[in-house]
Write a protein that holds these residues in place. Sequence first.
Motif, PDB file in Angstrom:
ATOM      1  N   ALA A  91       0.810  -1.401   0.021  1.00  0.00           N
ATOM      2  CA  ALA A  91      -0.234  -0.006  -0.135  1.00  0.00           C
ATOM      3  C   ALA A  91       0.708   1.199  -0.001  1.00  0.00           C
ATOM      4  CB  ALA A  91      -0.808  -0.006   1.231  1.00  0.00           C
ATOM      5  N   ASP A  92       0.243   2.491  -0.542  1.00  0.00           N
ATOM      6  CA  ASP A  92       0.886   3.442  -0.552  1.00  0.00           C
ATOM      7  C   ASP A  92       1.031   4.370   0.858  1.00  0.00           C
ATOM      8  OD1 ASP A  92       1.194   4.243  -3.600  1.00  0.00           O
ATOM      9  OD2 ASP A  92      -0.743   3.736  -3.377  1.00  0.00           O
ATOM     10  N   LEU A  93       0.275   3.875   1.803  1.00  0.00           N
ATOM     11  CA  LEU A  93       0.405   4.373   3.334  1.00  0.00           C
ATOM     12  C   LEU A  93      -0.079   3.313   4.107  1.00  0.00           C
ATOM     13  CD1 LEU A  93       1.081   6.864   5.003  1.00  0.00           C
ATOM     14  CD2 LEU A  93      -1.308   7.568   4.748  1.00  0.00           C
ATOM     15  N   ARG A  94       0.406   3.236   5.252  1.00  0.00           N
ATOM     16  CA  ARG A  94      -0.118   2.177   6.267  1.00  0.00           C
ATOM     17  C   ARG A  94      -0.347   2.986   7.516  1.00  0.00           C
ATOM     18  NH1 ARG A  94       1.837   0.349  11.105  1.00  0.00           N
ATOM     19  NH2 ARG A  94       0.890  -1.681  11.823  1.00  0.00           N
ATOM     20  N   ALA A  95      -1.781   2.696   7.803  1.00  0.00           N
ATOM     21  CA  ALA A  95      -2.368   3.490   9.067  1.00  0.00           C
ATOM     22  C   ALA A  95      -2.498   2.068  10.100  1.00  0.00           C
ATOM     23  CB  ALA A  95      -3.723   3.897   8.794  1.00  0.00           C
ATOM     24  N   SER A  96      -2.261   2.515  11.357  1.00  0.00           N
ATOM     25  CA  SER A  96      -2.489   1.566  12.426  1.00  0.00           C
ATOM     26  C   SER A  96      -3.780   1.267  12.659  1.00  0.00           C
ATOM     27  CB  SER A  96      -1.677   2.272  13.759  1.00  0.00           C
ATOM     28  OG  SER A  96      -2.395   3.377  14.024  1.00  0.00           O
ATOM     29  N   THR A  97      -4.821   2.084  12.471  1.00  0.00           N
ATOM     30  CA  THR A  97      -6.069   1.604  12.784  1.00  0.00           C
ATOM     31  C   THR A  97      -6.899   2.268  11.639  1.00  0.00           C
ATOM     32  OG1 THR A  97      -6.565   3.465  14.288  1.00  0.00           O
ATOM     33  CG2 THR A  97      -5.703   1.237  15.416  1.00  0.00           C
ATOM     34  N   PRO A  98      -8.360   1.825  11.644  1.00  0.00           N
ATOM     35  CA  PRO A  98      -9.386   2.614  10.783  1.00  0.00           C
ATOM     36  C   PRO A  98      -9.345   4.086  11.140  1.00  0.00           C
ATOM     37  CG  PRO A  98     -10.140   0.452  11.073  1.00  0.00           C
ATOM     38  CD  PRO A  98      -8.926   0.686  11.913  1.00  0.00           C
ATOM     39  N   THR A  99      -9.341   4.359  12.312  1.00  0.00           N
ATOM     40  CA  THR A  99      -9.477   5.715  12.670  1.00  0.00           C
ATOM     41  C   THR A  99      -8.117   6.584  12.288  1.00  0.00           C
ATOM     42  OG1 THR A  99     -10.851   5.251  14.677  1.00  0.00           O
ATOM     43  CG2 THR A  99      -9.668   7.258  14.883  1.00  0.00           C
ATOM     44  N   ASP A 100      -6.949   6.064  12.439  1.00  0.00           N
ATOM     45  CA  ASP A 100      -5.820   6.606  11.910  1.00  0.00           C
ATOM     46  C   ASP A 100      -5.825   6.818  10.469  1.00  0.00           C
ATOM     47  OD1 ASP A 100      -3.019   7.610  12.297  1.00  0.00           O
ATOM     48  OD2 ASP A 100      -2.284   5.733  11.440  1.00  0.00           O
ATOM     49  N   ALA A 101      -6.331   5.907   9.731  1.00  0.00           N
ATOM     50  CA  ALA A 101      -6.557   6.191   8.239  1.00  0.00           C
ATOM     51  C   ALA A 101      -7.209   7.337   7.808  1.00  0.00           C
ATOM     52  CB  ALA A 101      -7.094   4.835   7.790  1.00  0.00           C
ATOM     53  N   ALA A 102      -8.369   7.479   8.780  1.00  0.00           N
ATOM     54  CA  ALA A 102      -9.511   8.636   8.473  1.00  0.00           C
ATOM     55  C   ALA A 102      -8.631   9.863   8.794  1.00  0.00           C
ATOM     56  CB  ALA A 102     -10.813   8.628   9.293  1.00  0.00           C
ATOM     57  N   LYS A 103      -7.670  10.028   9.702  1.00  0.00           N
ATOM     58  CA  LYS A 103      -6.909  11.337   9.989  1.00  0.00           C
ATOM     59  C   LYS A 103      -5.985  11.436   9.249  1.00  0.00           C
ATOM     60  CE  LYS A 103      -7.603  10.774  15.149  1.00  0.00           C
ATOM     61  NZ  LYS A 103      -6.865  10.660  16.688  1.00  0.00           N
ATOM     62  N   LYS A 104      -5.487  10.461   8.453  1.00  0.00           N
ATOM     63  CA  LYS A 104      -4.031  10.643   7.555  1.00  0.00           C
ATOM     64  C   LYS A 104      -4.899  11.142   6.314  1.00  0.00           C
ATOM     65  CE  LYS A 104      -0.666   7.870   9.949  1.00  0.00           C
ATOM     66  NZ  LYS A 104       0.058   6.610   9.668  1.00  0.00           N
ATOM     67  N   VAL A 105      -5.835  10.616   5.715  1.00  0.00           N
ATOM     68  CA  VAL A 105      -6.371  10.733   4.477  1.00  0.00           C
ATOM     69  C   VAL A 105      -7.110  12.155   4.680  1.00  0.00           C
ATOM     70  CG1 VAL A 105      -8.233   9.965   2.917  1.00  0.00           C
ATOM     71  CG2 VAL A 105      -6.515   8.360   3.763  1.00  0.00           C
ATOM     72  N   VAL A 106      -7.510  12.631   5.312  1.00  0.00           N
ATOM     73  CA  VAL A 106      -8.939  13.510   5.549  1.00  0.00           C
ATOM     74  C   VAL A 106      -8.132  14.656   6.343  1.00  0.00           C
ATOM     75  CG1 VAL A 106     -11.069  14.614   5.967  1.00  0.00           C
ATOM     76  CG2 VAL A 106     -10.814  12.502   4.878  1.00  0.00           C
ATOM     77  N   PRO A 107      -7.769  15.963   6.012  1.00  0.00           N
ATOM     78  CA  PRO A 107      -7.416  16.951   6.857  1.00  0.00           C
ATOM     79  C   PRO A 107      -8.438  17.500   7.845  1.00  0.00           C
ATOM     80  CG  PRO A 107      -7.687  17.677   4.654  1.00  0.00           C
ATOM     81  CD  PRO A 107      -8.006  16.370   4.622  1.00  0.00           C
ATOM     82  N   ASP A 108      -7.803  18.060   8.985  1.00  0.00           N
ATOM     83  CA  ASP A 108      -8.986  18.299  10.001  1.00  0.00           C
ATOM     84  C   ASP A 108      -9.203  19.962   9.566  1.00  0.00           C
ATOM     85  OD1 ASP A 108      -9.353  20.154  12.800  1.00  0.00           O
ATOM     86  OD2 ASP A 108     -10.024  18.297  12.828  1.00  0.00           O
ATOM     87  N   VAL A 109     -10.519  20.157   9.327  1.00  0.00           N
ATOM     88  CA  VAL A 109     -10.816  21.586   8.761  1.00  0.00           C
ATOM     89  C   VAL A 109     -10.635  22.614  10.134  1.00  0.00           C
ATOM     90  CG1 VAL A 109     -13.297  21.337   9.906  1.00  0.00           C
ATOM     91  CG2 VAL A 109     -12.840  22.961   8.112  1.00  0.00           C
ATOM     92  N   GLY A 110     -10.775  22.134  11.219  1.00  0.00           N
ATOM     93  CA  GLY A 110     -10.307  23.451  12.264  1.00  0.00           C
ATOM     94  C   GLY A 110      -8.709  23.408  12.075  1.00  0.00           C
ATOM     95  N   GLU A 111      -7.850  22.356  12.339  1.00  0.00           N
ATOM     96  CA  GLU A 111      -6.493  22.710  12.184  1.00  0.00           C
ATOM     97  C   GLU A 111      -6.107  23.421  10.673  1.00  0.00           C
ATOM     98  OE1 GLU A 111      -4.693  18.701  12.264  1.00  0.00           O
ATOM     99  OE2 GLU A 111      -5.401  18.418  14.285  1.00  0.00           O
ATOM    100  N   GLU A 112      -6.889  23.159   9.511  1.00  0.00           N
ATOM    101  CA  GLU A 112      -6.529  23.944   8.401  1.00  0.00           C
ATOM    102  C   GLU A 112      -6.546  25.316   8.599  1.00  0.00           C
ATOM    103  OE1 GLU A 112      -4.672  22.637   6.077  1.00  0.00           O
ATOM    104  OE2 GLU A 112      -4.492  20.796   7.105  1.00  0.00           O
TER     105      GLU A 112
END
Length: 423
Positions: free
Chosen positions: A252-273
Amino acid sequence: MAVNTSAEAPLPVGQVSRLIGGWIERLGAVWVEGQITQLSRRPGAGVVFLTLRDPSHDISVSVTCYRQVFDAVADVVTEGARVVVHAKPEWYAPRGQLSLRAAEIRPVGVGELLARLERLKKSLAAEGLFAAERKRPLPFLPQLVGLVCGRASAAERDVLENARHRWPAVRFEVRNVAVQGVHAVPQVVQAVRELDGHGEVDVIIVARGGGSVEDLLPFSDEELVRAVADCRTPVVSAIGHEPDQPLLDYVADLRASTPTDAAKKVVPDVGEEYERVRWLQGRARRCAEALVEREERGLAQALARPVMREPQRMVTERAEQIGALVDRGRRTLGHLLARADSELAHTRARVVALSPAATLRRGYAVLQQADGRVVRAASEVSPGEELRARVADGAFTVRVDGADEAAGREARAVPGERTADVE
């Protein structure tokens, strides 16, 4: 043994089936490895029916065994388990069906599974499927995310909820598939290929909520690994485990430790941005203000210089310098001319003083013979010889009368006819 047949003398189907059965009966027992896809244990029946499948080639074969053979491994063998069966091929002539009669069933141990996975991992790595240069970067803000997960699973809920909490406008294209068992590999492969062919999907997440080594075997299948390697869309592996890594994590192009981690790595946080944008705006404003202030100070310093306060001063100073240089040039030229005039006067005076004409004006005369030679001694003339006498205002002819013996042949000049050429 060969059977002679022709279009005119064909064999009946039943006879062909019996011949095939006779040939198969002569075959010996073999060891067969596969995955149990169907298991039928009817109460009171003395025979157990199984279906063995080869996941790599999608080929299945029926297996039968006596109940006591299966009961020996019934506690550790279920549908989806990988087993090794010692069986003899059998041919059921009425239906024309091949099956295996199992005499022994052995479950494949975890250690052996891990060893096989390690060999497969090395083989795929040698092909370059796990190379870092093949990894593609994820898009900053995917418009449509493909998700492959189990139906109504915790992995699906974690990915969807966390992604929408971080960026409410994100959209998902979900494919619910079996994530364990005999149907997991073909369904996951089909879902990945469908999403990869979807023109609007920007990234694909393959998610599962973890499990044992046996449960995660579908995500180490060679067919799935190659399907992910062929994808044009970036793929994120989110199997939700830490001790063990299926081969999907490596390709895979990126490994996430959990499904939740995958959501954090794929989708940026609107508040942080939003905060990052505000910080960048403030930084840009400070940089612009600092630049303007620096230029204002430079401009003020430039205006404070004397040349800017009195711009005509430079012209005045240069005019004064030019005037001084002109005066100096005039004085120098005057001195040079005066000195040259003085030198010329002195030279003229010396020339006049040394001129023969000046000598003649003092009463002297120059005597010349007929050939023009100047007489310098009395011995150079003879008595009766005519000479030409030049004085200051003219010339005349004289004749030598005699010589004064006491002076050593002094010549006496007798006036003759005066000439007209006078200096």
